[in-house]
Design a protein around this motif. Structure first.
Motif, mmCIF file in Angstrom:
data_model
loop_
_atom_site.group_PDB
_atom_site.id
_atom_site.type_symbol
_atom_site.label_atom_id
_atom_site.label_comp_id
_atom_site.label_asym_id
_atom_site.label_seq_id
_atom_site.Cartn_x
_atom_site.Cartn_y
_atom_site.Cartn_z
ATOM 1 N N UNK A 1 0.835 -1.202 0.000
ATOM 2 C CA UNK A 1 0.000 0.000 0.000
ATOM 3 C C UNK A 1 0.875 1.259 0.000
ATOM 4 N N UNK A 2 0.308 2.379 -0.438
ATOM 5 C CA UNK A 2 1.025 3.653 -0.497
ATOM 6 C C UNK A 2 0.716 4.436 0.775
ATOM 7 N N UNK A 3 1.773 4.878 1.451
ATOM 8 C CA UNK A 3 1.615 5.460 2.782
ATOM 9 C C UNK A 3 2.286 6.822 2.857
ATOM 10 N N UNK A 4 1.594 7.789 3.486
ATOM 11 C CA UNK A 4 2.202 9.048 3.898
ATOM 12 C C UNK A 4 2.400 8.974 5.408
ATOM 13 N N UNK A 18 11.453 2.728 7.417
ATOM 14 C CA UNK A 18 12.209 1.522 7.045
ATOM 15 C C UNK A 18 11.389 0.272 7.324
ATOM 16 N N UNK A 19 10.701 0.244 8.476
ATOM 17 C CA UNK A 19 9.869 -0.901 8.811
ATOM 18 C C UNK A 19 8.789 -1.122 7.752
ATOM 19 N N UNK A 20 8.116 -0.044 7.369
ATOM 20 C CA UNK A 20 7.040 -0.156 6.382
ATOM 21 C C UNK A 20 7.582 -0.579 5.018
ATOM 22 N N UNK A 21 8.725 -0.029 4.652
ATOM 23 C CA UNK A 21 9.341 -0.411 3.376
ATOM 24 C C UNK A 21 9.754 -1.872 3.377
ATOM 25 N N UNK A 28 5.394 7.005 0.324
ATOM 26 C CA UNK A 28 5.519 8.010 -0.731
ATOM 27 C C UNK A 28 5.968 9.355 -0.183
ATOM 28 N N UNK A 29 5.783 9.584 1.125
ATOM 29 C CA UNK A 29 6.263 10.823 1.756
ATOM 30 C C UNK A 29 6.411 10.580 3.241
ATOM 31 N N UNK A 30 7.478 11.132 3.840
ATOM 32 C CA UNK A 30 7.698 11.078 5.279
ATOM 33 C C UNK A 30 8.026 12.491 5.730
ATOM 34 N N UNK A 31 7.098 13.098 6.486
ATOM 35 C CA UNK A 31 7.190 14.523 6.800
ATOM 36 C C UNK A 31 7.239 14.742 8.306
ATOM 37 N N UNK A 32 7.573 15.985 8.693
ATOM 38 C CA UNK A 32 7.833 16.274 10.097
ATOM 39 C C UNK A 32 6.830 17.223 10.733
ATOM 40 N N UNK A 33 5.878 17.760 9.978
ATOM 41 C CA UNK A 33 4.897 18.649 10.599
ATOM 42 C C UNK A 33 3.539 18.517 9.932
ATOM 43 N N UNK A 44 -0.104 13.198 -3.091
ATOM 44 C CA UNK A 44 0.129 11.773 -3.376
ATOM 45 C C UNK A 44 -1.123 10.906 -3.311
ATOM 46 N N UNK A 45 -2.178 11.390 -2.647
ATOM 47 C CA UNK A 45 -3.405 10.590 -2.514
ATOM 48 C C UNK A 45 -3.085 9.157 -2.078
#
Length: 214
Positions: A1-4, A18-21, A28-33, A44-45
């Motif tokens: 699945x595609x995850x933000x 890393x765990x999810x990968x 698809x994106x890993x953000x901090x705020x 990215x939907x």
């Protein structure tokens, strides 16, 4: 699945990514705020949003409020909230607005990788995944009404486990009873809560919302 993924702790964010990968998911994106989270979901939907509660810009409940905003703007992504705390007000709003495809897991559970991945899979499939402590604290903020007091202890156990988002088969396994017994308990719960004839809505969801006092 595609995850933000949204988490302000760099160490935890990179570890979760890393765990999810490693589990075969596409982060698809890993953000901090929270602001970046909303932007990333719009761009990215994704299938699922995994977000912390407390993060910038105010380091209070920005992540949970962003989750509410995402649910309002985009009906597609499921949302799994991670937190060290139970934010009762916003957690209740998330469930009352639309309870399918929503999860709220305490960060202590992330250390139990199988439990975290199970919660992720359930919300991605359109179910609910609530940490038992979240259910307990939501219940402590409400007063049980007479219909709930009519439930037997076993029926209450079944309804509590339903509120945590488990299927009938999983409830049977956790309570060490047969699946047919679970189905009989659920039908009795619907009768006692006045939901036996409910149409146009999921009786299961209505029963859980009743249990949580919503």
């Amino acid at each position: 699945m595609r995850i933000v993924l949204a988490e302000d702790s760099t160490l935890l964010r990179e570890g979760l990514a890393r765990l999810l990968s490693d589990e075969g998911h596409d982060v698809v994106a890993a953000v901090a705020d929270a602001d970046q989270l909303i932007e990333a979901v719009g761009a990215h939907q994704p299938d699922v949003v995994v977000t912390d509660v407390r993060m910038p810009p105010t380091n209070t409940d920005d992540g949970l409020r962003a989750a509410l905003e995402i649910r309002r703007r985009w009906p597609g992504p499921a949302v799994l909230v991670l937190s060290q705390y139970v934010e009762k007000r916003y957690a209740a709003q998330l469930l009352a607005d639309r309870s399918e495809g929503i999860g709220y897991v305490l960060k202590d559970r992330v250390a139990q990788v199988e439990d975290f991945l199970d919660a992720l899979d359930r919300v991605a499939a359109g179910s609910t995944a609530l940490d038992p402590e979240v259910v307990r604290q939501l219940m402590s903020a409400t007063t049980r009404s007479d219909p709930l007091s009519r439930l037997t202890p076993r029926e209450t156990d079944v309804l509590r486990t339903m509120a945590e988002g488990y299927t009938n088969a999983a409830i049977a396994d956790r309570l060490h009873v047969s699946q047919s017994a679970v189905e009989k308990h659920i039908n009795a719960i619907f009768d006692k809560l006045g939901l036996a004839g409910a149409t146009g809505y999921s009786r299961r969801i209505l029963a859980v919302l009743h249990y949580l006092g919503m």
